[in-house]
Design a protein around this motif. Sequence first.
Motif, PDB file in Angstrom:
ATOM      1  N   ALA A  79      -9.989  -1.771  15.360  1.00  0.00           N
ATOM      2  CA  ALA A  79     -10.238  -1.365  13.967  1.00  0.00           C
ATOM      3  C   ALA A  79      -9.161  -1.857  13.004  1.00  0.00           C
ATOM      4  O   ALA A  79      -9.229  -1.543  11.820  1.00  0.00           O
ATOM      5  N   ASN A  80      -8.189  -2.617  13.459  1.00  0.00           N
ATOM      6  CA  ASN A  80      -7.069  -2.991  12.587  1.00  0.00           C
ATOM      7  C   ASN A  80      -7.513  -3.534  11.234  1.00  0.00           C
ATOM      8  O   ASN A  80      -6.970  -3.142  10.204  1.00  0.00           O
ATOM      9  N   ALA A  81      -8.481  -4.438  11.207  1.00  0.00           N
ATOM     10  CA  ALA A  81      -8.908  -5.022   9.923  1.00  0.00           C
ATOM     11  C   ALA A  81      -9.500  -3.946   9.016  1.00  0.00           C
ATOM     12  O   ALA A  81      -9.140  -3.850   7.835  1.00  0.00           O
ATOM     13  N   ASN A  82     -10.382  -3.111   9.537  1.00  0.00           N
ATOM     14  CA  ASN A  82     -10.987  -2.049   8.729  1.00  0.00           C
ATOM     15  C   ASN A  82      -9.970  -0.981   8.353  1.00  0.00           C
ATOM     16  O   ASN A  82      -9.981  -0.459   7.231  1.00  0.00           O
ATOM     17  N   TRP A  83      -9.087  -0.650   9.282  1.00  0.00           N
ATOM     18  CA  TRP A  83      -8.055   0.364   9.047  1.00  0.00           C
ATOM     19  C   TRP A  83      -7.112  -0.076   7.931  1.00  0.00           C
ATOM     20  O   TRP A  83      -6.855   0.665   6.977  1.00  0.00           O
ATOM     21  N   MET A  84      -6.623  -1.305   8.020  1.00  0.00           N
ATOM     22  CA  MET A  84      -5.688  -1.792   7.012  1.00  0.00           C
ATOM     23  C   MET A  84      -6.397  -2.065   5.680  1.00  0.00           C
ATOM     24  O   MET A  84      -5.823  -1.851   4.617  1.00  0.00           O
ATOM     25  N   ARG A  85      -7.640  -2.519   5.707  1.00  0.00           N
ATOM     26  CA  ARG A  85      -8.384  -2.712   4.453  1.00  0.00           C
ATOM     27  C   ARG A  85      -8.494  -1.382   3.712  1.00  0.00           C
ATOM     28  O   ARG A  85      -8.233  -1.300   2.508  1.00  0.00           O
ATOM     29  N   ALA A  86      -8.858  -0.327   4.438  1.00  0.00           N
ATOM     30  CA  ALA A  86      -8.987   0.997   3.825  1.00  0.00           C
ATOM     31  C   ALA A  86      -7.632   1.498   3.333  1.00  0.00           C
ATOM     32  O   ALA A  86      -7.535   2.087   2.253  1.00  0.00           O
ATOM     33  N   PHE A  87      -6.567   1.258   4.094  1.00  0.00           N
ATOM     34  CA  PHE A  87      -5.232   1.693   3.695  1.00  0.00           C
ATOM     35  C   PHE A  87      -4.781   0.951   2.433  1.00  0.00           C
ATOM     36  O   PHE A  87      -4.221   1.554   1.512  1.00  0.00           O
ATOM     37  N   LEU A  88      -5.035  -0.355   2.373  1.00  0.00           N
ATOM     38  CA  LEU A  88      -4.681  -1.124   1.187  1.00  0.00           C
ATOM     39  C   LEU A  88      -5.431  -0.615  -0.040  1.00  0.00           C
ATOM     40  O   LEU A  88      -4.872  -0.573  -1.135  1.00  0.00           O
ATOM     41  N   GLU A  89      -6.667  -0.198   0.131  1.00  0.00           N
ATOM     42  CA  GLU A  89      -7.424   0.381  -0.975  1.00  0.00           C
ATOM     43  C   GLU A  89      -6.773   1.673  -1.456  1.00  0.00           C
ATOM     44  O   GLU A  89      -6.633   1.900  -2.663  1.00  0.00           O
ATOM     45  N   VAL A  90      -6.351   2.520  -0.515  1.00  0.00           N
ATOM     46  CA  VAL A  90      -5.677   3.769  -0.879  1.00  0.00           C
ATOM     47  C   VAL A  90      -4.371   3.467  -1.614  1.00  0.00           C
ATOM     48  O   VAL A  90      -4.013   4.146  -2.571  1.00  0.00           O
ATOM     49  N   LEU A  91      -3.673   2.429  -1.161  1.00  0.00           N
ATOM     50  CA  LEU A  91      -2.417   2.040  -1.806  1.00  0.00           C
ATOM     51  C   LEU A  91      -2.629   1.418  -3.175  1.00  0.00           C
ATOM     52  O   LEU A  91      -1.687   1.296  -3.958  1.00  0.00           O
ATOM     53  N   GLY A  92      -3.872   1.011  -3.455  1.00  0.00           N
ATOM     54  CA  GLY A  92      -4.168   0.355  -4.730  1.00  0.00           C
ATOM     55  C   GLY A  92      -3.804  -1.125  -4.723  1.00  0.00           C
ATOM     56  O   GLY A  92      -3.678  -1.750  -5.777  1.00  0.00           O
ATOM     57  N   THR A  93      -3.658  -1.697  -3.527  1.00  0.00           N
ATOM     58  CA  THR A  93      -3.320  -3.105  -3.405  1.00  0.00           C
ATOM     59  C   THR A  93      -4.532  -3.957  -3.731  1.00  0.00           C
ATOM     60  O   THR A  93      -5.616  -3.743  -3.179  1.00  0.00           O
ATOM     61  N   LYS A  94      -4.351  -4.914  -4.597  1.00  0.00           N
ATOM     62  CA  LYS A  94      -5.432  -5.824  -4.974  1.00  0.00           C
ATOM     63  C   LYS A  94      -5.501  -6.975  -3.969  1.00  0.00           C
ATOM     64  O   LYS A  94      -4.528  -7.703  -3.781  1.00  0.00           O
ATOM     65  N   ILE A  95      -6.631  -7.089  -3.296  1.00  0.00           N
ATOM     66  CA  ILE A  95      -6.869  -8.215  -2.396  1.00  0.00           C
ATOM     67  C   ILE A  95      -8.219  -8.803  -2.730  1.00  0.00           C
ATOM     68  O   ILE A  95      -9.107  -8.128  -3.268  1.00  0.00           O
ATOM     69  N   SER A  96      -8.390 -10.079  -2.429  1.00  0.00           N
ATOM     70  CA  SER A  96      -9.687 -10.701  -2.734  1.00  0.00           C
ATOM     71  C   SER A  96     -10.368 -11.171  -1.475  1.00  0.00           C
ATOM     72  O   SER A  96      -9.853 -11.137  -0.424  1.00  0.00           O
TER      73      SER A  96
END
Length: 192
Positions: free
Chosen positions: A175-192
């Motif tokens: 789940a690393n990709a999904n886990w970190m994607r969700a965490f980055l969203e919580v952090l407010g990190t902008k990724i494309s």
Amino acid sequence: MSKILMLVGDFVEDYEAMVPLQILQMVGHTVDIVCPDKVAGDSVATAIHDFEGQQTYSEKRGHNFPVTAAFAEAKADDYDALVLPGGRSPEYLAIDSRVIELVQQFAAADKPIAATCHAPLILAAAKVVEGKRCQAYPTVRPELEAAGATWDTPSAGLDSAITDGKLVTAPAWPANANWMRAFLEVLGTKIS
């Protein structure tokens, strides 16, 4: 960008520490890695868990993972978020009163927390999951439910993640990709 604390111990799961570290650094976050009774320049042994068709995962010795800061000096006030990788280390980190106090400080300050695999054992021991939807490695379910969490069944491939407020949990390294994607969203990190 955020300053993030990653809490590890000997036999942390290799992929659950190294991959999230690299993802977080790649997008510009600063990550300090701490372990009880260790300081910058020390390392922890990692374990590699694999799913090879048996009833549970197998375990092999992994890499040496560097500790970059002193655990004794770590304070939640100095960080924006907390990452708890899994593996075997959460089994003993969950009974360390200093670890529990630090996790409780992050939760009390309503800071983002990401935990995967066996790391929710630490959250359950810290009593910070009551009323939260959580995932973890399936064997952790009884501890989470006993701590008042609602179990959210992981996907068959163990590649899912669940966000409840600022808590992001996942069942294992697939789940690393999904886990970190969700965490980055919580952090407010902008990724494309």
